[in-house]
Design a protein around this motif. Structure first.
Motif, mmCIF file in Angstrom:
data_model
loop_
_atom_site.group_PDB
_atom_site.id
_atom_site.type_symbol
_atom_site.label_atom_id
_atom_site.label_comp_id
_atom_site.label_asym_id
_atom_site.label_seq_id
_atom_site.Cartn_x
_atom_site.Cartn_y
_atom_site.Cartn_z
ATOM 1 N N UNK A 1 0.842 -1.203 0.000
ATOM 2 C CA UNK A 1 0.000 0.000 0.000
ATOM 3 C C UNK A 1 0.874 1.249 0.000
ATOM 4 N N UNK A 2 0.429 2.282 -0.663
ATOM 5 C CA UNK A 2 1.158 3.552 -0.693
ATOM 6 C C UNK A 2 1.342 4.075 0.735
ATOM 7 N N UNK A 3 2.573 4.445 1.056
ATOM 8 C CA UNK A 3 2.858 5.003 2.375
ATOM 9 C C UNK A 3 3.151 3.964 3.448
ATOM 10 N N UNK A 4 3.070 2.678 3.108
ATOM 11 C CA UNK A 4 3.329 1.633 4.109
ATOM 12 C C UNK A 4 4.795 1.688 4.523
ATOM 13 N N UNK A 5 5.050 1.759 5.834
ATOM 14 C CA UNK A 5 6.405 1.901 6.367
ATOM 15 C C UNK A 5 6.676 0.755 7.338
ATOM 16 N N UNK A 6 7.619 -0.109 6.977
ATOM 17 C CA UNK A 6 7.930 -1.275 7.803
ATOM 18 C C UNK A 6 8.405 -0.877 9.192
ATOM 19 N N UNK B 1 9.800 -10.733 14.882
ATOM 20 C CA UNK B 1 9.896 -11.482 13.623
ATOM 21 C C UNK B 1 10.526 -10.578 12.552
ATOM 22 N N UNK B 2 11.207 -11.197 11.585
ATOM 23 C CA UNK B 2 11.758 -10.410 10.486
ATOM 24 C C UNK B 2 10.617 -9.722 9.721
ATOM 25 N N UNK B 3 10.872 -8.546 9.154
ATOM 26 C CA UNK B 3 12.144 -7.832 9.105
ATOM 27 C C UNK B 3 12.527 -7.220 10.455
ATOM 28 N N UNK B 4 13.815 -7.322 10.790
ATOM 29 C CA UNK B 4 14.304 -6.699 12.014
ATOM 30 C C UNK B 4 14.504 -5.217 11.709
ATOM 31 N N UNK B 5 13.554 -4.416 12.147
ATOM 32 C CA UNK B 5 13.538 -2.996 11.762
ATOM 33 C C UNK B 5 13.461 -2.084 12.997
ATOM 34 N N UNK B 6 14.514 -2.094 13.813
ATOM 35 C CA UNK B 6 14.525 -1.147 14.933
ATOM 36 C C UNK B 6 14.683 0.272 14.410
#
Length: 511
Positions: free
Chosen positions: A241-246, A281-286
């Motif tokens: 989706x547009x704007x989706x930020x992990x 869970x992955x993605x590991x996005x600190x």
């Protein structure tokens, strides 16, 4: 009228008035709210109160444990995502469903039975407002485009080497239409969900079963060629989706959870909030301010962010004034995805001293942190070695609200309320627990003994499966009291016990 008679009437009126007030007060004492926080792939050894040598600090989860009861022998019903979530909400092992093993991808069909009872529908029927915020991963019945409406068949349903089940192609889906089966069909009044894991498409949110933004864009994926599958900031290519930020998924879920609780703060009805996080869970996005904050690399940094976000939610819950009448449960859906080379590199044992990792039949695959706080009911700073599993939520919830489950409902669930309240005269012996790996290996735990039907991990650890040679043990038997790391196979030494446990396992499977 005689004075005695007048005084008698007045006295009777006062008694009736007092009784009336007492009844009203009793009516105002509502059932406790229930908040169920489920971390994703968090290891027993990641939480510092469980592992003093952890290279990760979890002060907020540790504080929760100090305010309630910490279980040391708790288990997920499966060592991977989808089956555990099915077990939590139904009180049934997932291998009883139409998904005997593996996990669904983001376009998987709805797994929960339409007529089946869930924890949410049970509590909803008993006066609760119910909500789910977070990772769903139980399938949705997406509406297919007309030209693809008959495309799903046995040939389109395939599982890859990791046990992930594909049932349809995302190109077949009409995203402009609301899925015909989602959380609202299974007892939830409100839902805000990610369809599946954060590393698989479609990358989007649904609120009350409606997409907030259509996943009309495409991501090429990330960290696909690191040489270590599903680690780092790894996600697969696909619709987004547009704007989706992990990096904002975890904070978004926590923010939505805070708002849900706040919306219930003036409601006389109790609430149930199921909060299945998509992390660590992955993605590991600190986020940047957590980079390098732990001694366990990117994963450890992300776990510390999870801890801080859980702490932020609990602080908000306390500030709402609802904590005193709220049961908070914190758990993980299975063991950590933490390979041997990570143990060596960081000197961190995410599964503590237990063998294996996520997906495995070994203890590292399914032994999890499990904490319960209930002010004034559960003793602060207490610890329990009672053997429990996450399918026990259904029977425990029924016990809390004082209802009987229908026969044939939640057959794999046992109430742990007596253990929580330390009512020793009511505590029953723990039911045998059945463990299940990503590749369908079965094990049974009874008392100190654990029997695994086959040889090998049945998951991610090597060897995955060992074909016994003539005269070799067909399965594995361990005494976990003496050998918690499952190093000494006693299968040949205890043939009668093997026979007994196999019979018990078959009895449960045939139930």
């Amino acid at each position: 009228m005689k004075k005695e008679k007048i005084f008698g009437i007045i006295a009777l009126a006062l008694i009736i008035g007092v009784l009336g007030i007492s009844c009203k007060k009793k009516e105002l004492i509502k059932n406790p709210n229930i908040v169920y926080i489920l971390a994703d792939d968090l290891g027993y050894g990641d939480v510092s109160i469980y592992n003093s040598e952890s290279k990760i600090k979890t002060p907020h989860i540790d504080q929760l444990a100090s305010e309630g009861m910490r279980f040391t022998d708790a288990h997920s019903p499966s060592s991977v995502c989808t089956p555990t979530r099915y077990g939590i909400l139904t009180g049934r092992y997932c291998w009883r469903s139409r998904l005997p093993q593996g996990v669904l991808r983001g376009y998987g069909k709805a797994l929960l039975e339409r007529e089946g009872t869930t924890v949410a529908s049970l509590l909803q029927a008993n006066g609760y407002t119910t909500g789910v915020i977070g990772k769903w991963h139980l399938g949705l019945d997406w509406v297919l485009k007309k030209e693809f409406k008959d495309s799903i068949n046995d040939k389109t349903i395939v599982a890859n080497e990791y046990g992930m089940v594909t049932q349809m192609n995302g190109d077949w889906v009409d995203f402009t239409k609301k899925p015909t089966d989602g959380p609202l069909n299974h007892g939830f009044d409100y839902s805000y969900i990610l369809p599946a894991s954060l590393d698989m498409e479609p990358y989007c949110y649904l609120e009350n079963d409606v997409l907030t933004v259509l996943p009309n864009q495409h991501t090429p994926g990330n960290d696909l060629d690191t040489g270590s599958y599903a680690t780092g900031a790894f996600w697969r290519p696909g619709r987004i989706a547009k704007g989706f930020d992990f990096y904002e998924v975890l904070p978004r879920f926590i923010d939505k959870a805070k708002k849900f609780v706040q919306s219930q703060s003036k409601d006389e009805k109790p609430f149930f909030l199921y909060l299945p996080l998509a992390a660590p869970h992955s993605p590991w996005v600190p986020k940047e301010n957590y980079d390098g904050s732990s001694g366990a690399g990117q994963y450890g940094d992300f776990v510390q962010m999870v801890d801080a976000q859980v702490g932020s939610f609990l602080k908000s819950l306390d500030a709402s004034g609802l904590s005193e009448n709220t049961i908070v449960i914190f758990a993980s859906d299975n063991g950590p995805f933490w390979k041997p080379d990570f143990i060596e590199r960081f000197d961190h044992k995410a599964a503590h001293n237990y063998k294996g990792m996520k997906a495995d039949i070994y203890e590292g695959g399914h032994r999890i942190p499990f904490i319960v706080r209930w002010p004034g009911k559960v003793k602060t700073g207490s610890k329990s070695d009672f053997r429990t599993t996450l399918t026990n939520l259904m029977a425990t919830s029924a016990d809390v609200v004082g209802v009987r489950l229908n026969k044939g409902t939640a057959e794999d669930s046992q109430s742990i309320l007596p253990e929580l309240l330390e009512n020793e005269d009511q505590v029953s012996e723990a039911m045998p627990i059945v463990h299940h790996s990503s590749k369908g290996f079965f094990a049974i735990r009874k008392g100190d003994w654990k029997l695994i039907e086959k040889r090998g991990s049945g998951g991610f650890s090597t060897p995955v499966e060992v074909k016994p040679q003539e005269g070799e043990a067909e399965g594995q038997l361990y005494n976990l009291a003496d050998d918690p790391s499952e190093t000494t196979n006693l299968y040949h030494e205890k043939p009668e016990l093997v026979k007994e446990l196999l019979a018990e396992l078959n009895s449960i499977r045939n139930r």
